[in-house]
Design a protein around this motif. Structure first.
Motif, mmCIF file in Angstrom:
data_model
loop_
_atom_site.group_PDB
_atom_site.id
_atom_site.type_symbol
_atom_site.label_atom_id
_atom_site.label_comp_id
_atom_site.label_asym_id
_atom_site.label_seq_id
_atom_site.Cartn_x
_atom_site.Cartn_y
_atom_site.Cartn_z
ATOM 1 N N UNK A 158 45.283 126.291 47.363
ATOM 2 C CA UNK A 158 44.761 125.261 48.267
ATOM 3 C C UNK A 158 44.248 125.891 49.558
ATOM 4 N N UNK A 159 44.984 126.872 50.070
ATOM 5 C CA UNK A 159 44.553 127.572 51.286
ATOM 6 C C UNK A 159 43.231 128.289 51.065
ATOM 7 N N UNK A 160 43.089 128.955 49.921
ATOM 8 C CA UNK A 160 41.853 129.665 49.615
ATOM 9 C C UNK A 160 40.685 128.699 49.456
ATOM 10 N N UNK A 161 40.944 127.542 48.848
ATOM 11 C CA UNK A 161 39.879 126.545 48.697
ATOM 12 C C UNK A 161 39.414 126.023 50.055
ATOM 13 N N UNK A 162 40.363 125.799 50.963
ATOM 14 C CA UNK A 162 40.000 125.349 52.304
ATOM 15 C C UNK A 162 39.231 126.438 53.052
ATOM 16 N N UNK A 163 39.678 127.669 52.872
ATOM 17 C CA UNK A 163 38.994 128.806 53.485
ATOM 18 C C UNK A 163 37.548 128.890 52.989
ATOM 19 N N UNK A 164 37.376 128.735 51.688
ATOM 20 C CA UNK A 164 36.036 128.772 51.114
ATOM 21 C C UNK A 164 35.173 127.619 51.624
ATOM 22 N N UNK A 165 35.778 126.443 51.765
ATOM 23 C CA UNK A 165 35.039 125.309 52.294
ATOM 24 C C UNK A 165 34.562 125.549 53.707
ATOM 25 N N UNK A 166 35.438 126.139 54.534
ATOM 26 C CA UNK A 166 35.070 126.455 55.919
ATOM 27 C C UNK A 166 33.990 127.529 55.958
ATOM 28 N N UNK A 167 34.127 128.545 55.100
ATOM 29 C CA UNK A 167 33.118 129.604 55.031
ATOM 30 C C UNK A 167 31.771 129.053 54.586
ATOM 31 N N UNK A 202 33.686 135.566 54.007
ATOM 32 C CA UNK A 202 33.403 134.705 52.860
ATOM 33 C C UNK A 202 33.845 135.333 51.545
ATOM 34 N N UNK A 203 33.593 136.623 51.378
ATOM 35 C CA UNK A 203 33.877 137.250 50.090
ATOM 36 C C UNK A 203 35.378 137.450 49.874
ATOM 37 N N UNK A 204 36.154 137.517 50.941
ATOM 38 C CA UNK A 204 37.599 137.723 50.785
ATOM 39 C C UNK A 204 38.266 136.566 50.035
ATOM 40 N N UNK A 205 38.120 135.310 50.491
ATOM 41 C CA UNK A 205 38.732 134.222 49.722
ATOM 42 C C UNK A 205 38.071 134.015 48.368
ATOM 43 N N UNK A 206 36.782 134.319 48.276
ATOM 44 C CA UNK A 206 36.089 134.163 47.001
ATOM 45 C C UNK A 206 36.661 135.116 45.952
ATOM 46 N N UNK A 207 36.909 136.334 46.347
ATOM 47 C CA UNK A 207 37.478 137.324 45.430
ATOM 48 C C UNK A 207 38.904 136.942 45.035
ATOM 49 N N UNK A 208 39.707 136.534 46.017
ATOM 50 C CA UNK A 208 41.089 136.167 45.720
ATOM 51 C C UNK A 208 41.163 134.922 44.840
ATOM 52 N N UNK A 209 40.308 133.938 45.139
ATOM 53 C CA UNK A 209 40.323 132.707 44.343
ATOM 54 C C UNK A 209 39.883 132.984 42.910
ATOM 55 N N UNK A 210 38.911 133.850 42.737
ATOM 56 C CA UNK A 210 38.451 134.214 41.402
ATOM 57 C C UNK A 210 39.543 134.957 40.643
ATOM 58 N N UNK A 211 40.276 135.811 41.345
ATOM 59 C CA UNK A 211 41.353 136.572 40.713
ATOM 60 C C UNK A 211 42.476 135.647 40.253
ATOM 61 N N UNK A 212 42.831 134.673 41.099
ATOM 62 C CA UNK A 212 43.861 133.697 40.716
ATOM 63 C C UNK A 212 43.407 132.880 39.502
ATOM 64 N N UNK A 213 42.121 132.525 39.478
ATOM 65 C CA UNK A 213 41.597 131.765 38.349
ATOM 66 C C UNK A 213 41.657 132.590 37.064
ATOM 67 N N UNK A 214 41.364 133.879 37.162
ATOM 68 C CA UNK A 214 41.435 134.748 35.983
ATOM 69 C C UNK A 214 42.868 134.871 35.487
ATOM 70 N N UNK A 215 43.800 135.071 36.403
ATOM 71 C CA UNK A 215 45.203 135.196 36.022
ATOM 72 C C UNK A 215 45.730 133.896 35.416
ATOM 73 N N UNK A 216 45.168 132.767 35.854
ATOM 74 C CA UNK A 216 45.576 131.474 35.313
ATOM 75 C C UNK A 216 44.825 131.091 34.054
#
Length: 205
Positions: A3-12, A152-166
């Protein structure tokens, strides 16, 4: 965390929208300035002076300020001749590796840009041009675009990684995957649909 990463991405995303409008305005203003300078030189044999220098700064700044928006829209050019034939999980892994490599390169570039800015400030460097522009001004604005990209790329990379792990491969693709022909066609269709109503308002002969 997600949720934090999604909010970060929205702000970015909101920041990148403002940045691309500002960057585009700079490039447009520089084009107008150069055009006026060329016309004055042709007709009146006078020059505004510094138009080429200012347009160079505007192009460099506008380019870096557009990087974050381009990344979020997946509008960067990617060679996908082999990519489109690979299994989805391999594509997802490659997408994340590509993001990591891009982030690493931009981090190095940002660090070097910061070093250059520090040198310019330390020596109060000025451009060797008639305008003698203090170099810290265009350099700091150029650096701002790079910092926004890293932000911008920091939360994008982390969110993508979490999605892959999930196991959410569709999410990885929507965040970091190469755009498909179908997606481009859908965007064009949506854009055309917004234009047609406006065109229908024109008075008929």
């Amino acid at each position: 965390m997600i949720l934090l990463l999604d909010r970060w991405l929205g702000f970015a995303d909101r920041l990148s929208r403002y940045a691309i409008w500002i960057g585009g305005t700079l490039v447009l203003a520089s084009a107008i300035l150069v055009s006026v300078d060329v016309i004055l030189r042709k007709l009146l044999l006078v020059s505004l002076g510094g138009a080429d220098e200012l347009s160079g700064y505007a192009f460099a700044i506008g380019t870096t300020w557009a990087l974050a928006f381009t990344l979020l829209r997946r509008a960067n050019v990617r060679v996908d001749a082999l990519y489109i034939h690979l299994p989805r999980v391999i594509c997802a892994i490659l997408d994340i590796l590509a993001l990591a490599a891009l982030g690493g390169f931009l981090a190095l570039l940002t660090w070097q840009a910061w070093d250059v800015l520090g040198t310019s400030l330390a020596f109060t460097a000025r451009a060797t041009t008639p305008l003698q522009t203090p170099l810290w001004i265009p350099q700091s604005l150029w650096l701002t675009g790079l910092v926004l990209f890293l932000f911008t790329i920091t939360p994008l990379l982390l969110r993508s990684l979490f999605a892959l792990l999930g196991g959410d491969l569709a999410k990885v693709r929507s965040l970091a995957g190469a755009r498909t022909i179908e997606e481009d066609a859908a965007d064009e269709a949506a854009h055309t649909a917004t234009i047609k109503p406006a065109a229908s308002l024109k008075p008929q002969d």
